[in-house]
Design an enzyme around this catalytic site. Structure first.
Site, PDB file in Angstrom:
ATOM      1  N   ASP A  42     -10.205  -5.408  -3.416  1.00 24.14           N
ATOM      2  CA  ASP A  42      -9.474  -4.374  -2.684  1.00 24.14           C
ATOM      3  C   ASP A  42     -10.168  -3.039  -2.928  1.00 24.14           C
ATOM      4  OD1 ASP A  42      -7.688  -2.494  -1.688  1.00 24.14           O
ATOM      5  OD2 ASP A  42      -5.921  -3.582  -2.374  1.00 24.14           O
ATOM      6  N   HIS A  66      -7.628  -5.654   0.682  1.00 23.90           N
ATOM      7  CA  HIS A  66      -6.393  -4.878   0.787  1.00 23.90           C
ATOM      8  C   HIS A  66      -5.375  -5.502   1.729  1.00 23.90           C
ATOM      9  CE1 HIS A  66      -4.271  -1.115   0.016  1.00 23.90           C
ATOM     10  NE2 HIS A  66      -4.040  -0.972   1.300  1.00 23.90           N
ATOM     11  N   SER A 124       0.825  -1.203   0.000  1.00 20.41           N
ATOM     12  CA  SER A 124       0.000   0.000   0.000  1.00 20.41           C
ATOM     13  C   SER A 124       0.867   1.265   0.000  1.00 20.41           C
ATOM     14  CB  SER A 124      -0.955  -0.051   1.196  1.00 20.41           C
ATOM     15  OG  SER A 124      -1.933   0.952   1.125  1.00 20.41           O
TER      16      SER A 124
END
Length: 422
Positions: free
Chosen positions: A347, A378, A175
């Site tokens: 996600d 995610h 991320s």
């Protein structure tokens, strides 16, 4: 501050989803007590977790060029090729080891022969120190993820290479850990020569198709929220305080109360109960959120609203900062290192549409892999039950297929380092 109809809808979506998940948890007759070992791990830091399970643990503090003292942990295998793991937003180095030896990427990489390093960026649990400011000073929090890319990563990479004697390292970012790598490449492109390969888990650059109700709600009120918090003297987003700590203690009490945290994570990142190990939820609650600045969140809101991957927008002050009316875009074409992208269909933060936008801008992608599980979200890429089987083993194969061009390091040191070995 009035809310739009879409904002009100998102709020109702949040609470309705929370109620439904709590109801499911309450009426589930198969809830189990949480093992004491799990409750213990929920309160151990990275170095304590590594040491508890018998791995060689080292703890370093690296000073960035602008004075932040960055926490850096290592599962030490001297002489082996280093791999740097960089966490996501409101996360920390804990994420790579907190699920235990059989279910954590950090341990897996060590067992496969790598020298494993785990970074912490400014403002999180392990990096709330500065040579001039305390975390109580507003000047301490005057940063976004931009500064992490141009200051934190160079300091950490240079130190690891100096310590290990290698000229290159592997990089794995989840991320925001990918976001700051793209910024490093754009603003400090010389560092691409120091990367064997970058592997991006749930990569974030564009947020045009973000589906998270909470993120979209915050983005829709971005300027107003940021202005209000700044005027009220708030600098840190979800700081560790008595209220949050009390919530964590409650949420760690049993499986039913831990589902509060599960509900929040699902609404933020995407629903997928199949990949969640219910008994491990107290560990997640115990280690997250790990801290972020208000400006950091404001910058993400700007990306969502603009549809662009660009530097922080100061509005009328842009000309003073950049010499232009608009903030400059990050130059993704400068990401010359080999890149592997791993992403998931469910996600809500990094959906396939935004990953495709990123992919089309990167010049050297050697792997683009959509996880073959439509429910993966995610955080399943780092915490999911099946992550090792359907993702990490593949990542390892990709890593092993690439050989660093050189193991030579000239020994130059740019950073100030303090080291503790355990």
């Amino acid at each position: 501050m009035s809310l739009s109809s879409s904002s009100k809808f998102l709020i109702w979506t949040f609470f309705l989803g929370l109620f439904q998940l709590e109801a499911n948890a309450f009426f589930n007759p198969f809830q189990l007590a949480i093992p004491s070992s799990v409750l213990e791990d929920a309160h151990l830091n990275t170095i304590q977790l590594i040491s508890k399970y018998g791995y060689p643990a080292e703890n370093y503090t690296v000073q960035s060029d602008d004075g932040y003292l960055l926490g850096l942990f290592r599962i030490a295998r001297p002489g082996a090729l280093p791999v740097l793991l960089v966490h996501g937003l409101m996360d920390s180095s804990d994420t790579w080891v907190m699920m235990g030896p059989s279910s954590s990427l950090g341990y897996m990489l060590y067992e496969q022969g790598y020298d494993v390093w785990m970074a912490n960026v400014r403002g999180n649990t392990y990096t709330k120190r500065h040579v001039r400011y305390s975390a109580e000073d507003s000047d301490f929090w005057n940063f976004s993820f931009h500064e992490m890319g141009i200051f934190d990563l160079p300091a950490i990479i240079d130190y690891i290479l100096m310590q290990s004697g290698f000229g290159q390292l592997h990089y794995i970012g989840h991320s925001q850990g990918s976001t700051i790598f793209w910024i490093l490449a754009s603003e400090r492109p010389e560092y691409m020569e120091k990367i064997v390969m970058m592997q991006a888990l749930a990569p974030v650059a564009f947020l045009s198709h973000c589906r998270s109700p909470i993120v979209n709600l915050l983005a829709s009120q971005d300027t107003a929220v940021a202005s209000f918090l700044s005027a009220a003297g708030y600098n840190e987003f979800l700081p560790s305080n008595s209220v949050i700590d009390q919530f964590k203690r409650y949420a760690c009490r049993d499986i039913i109360s831990s589902s509060v945290c599960q509900s929040l994570f699902f609404i933020l990142f995407g629903f997928n109960g199949q990949q969640v190990n219910q008994t491990m939820l107290p560990i997640v609650v115990g280690h997250t959120p790990a801290g972020a600045s208000i400006r950091q969140m404001h910058h993400y809101g700007q990306l969502r609203n603009s549809g662009k991957f660009q530097q922080f927008d100061y509005g009328l002050l842009n000309f003073l900062h950049y010499g232009s009316l608009s903030p400059p875009p990050y130059e993704l074409e400068k990401v010359k290192a080999k890149v592997a992208i791993y992403y998931a269909k469910n996600d809500w933060i990094a959906p396939p549409e935004d990953v495709d936008m990123l992919f089309n801008r990167l010049p050297n992608v050697v792997e683009k892999y959509l996880v073959p599980n439509e429910n993966f979200n995610h955080f399943d890429l780092v915490w999911g039950r099946d992550a090792k089987r359907i993702l990490w083993n593949r990542m390892l194969g990709v890593m092993q297929s690439v050989v660093p061009y050189s193991s030579y390091n000239d020994g130059d040191s740019i950073t100030t380092v303090f080291v503790n070995r355990f």
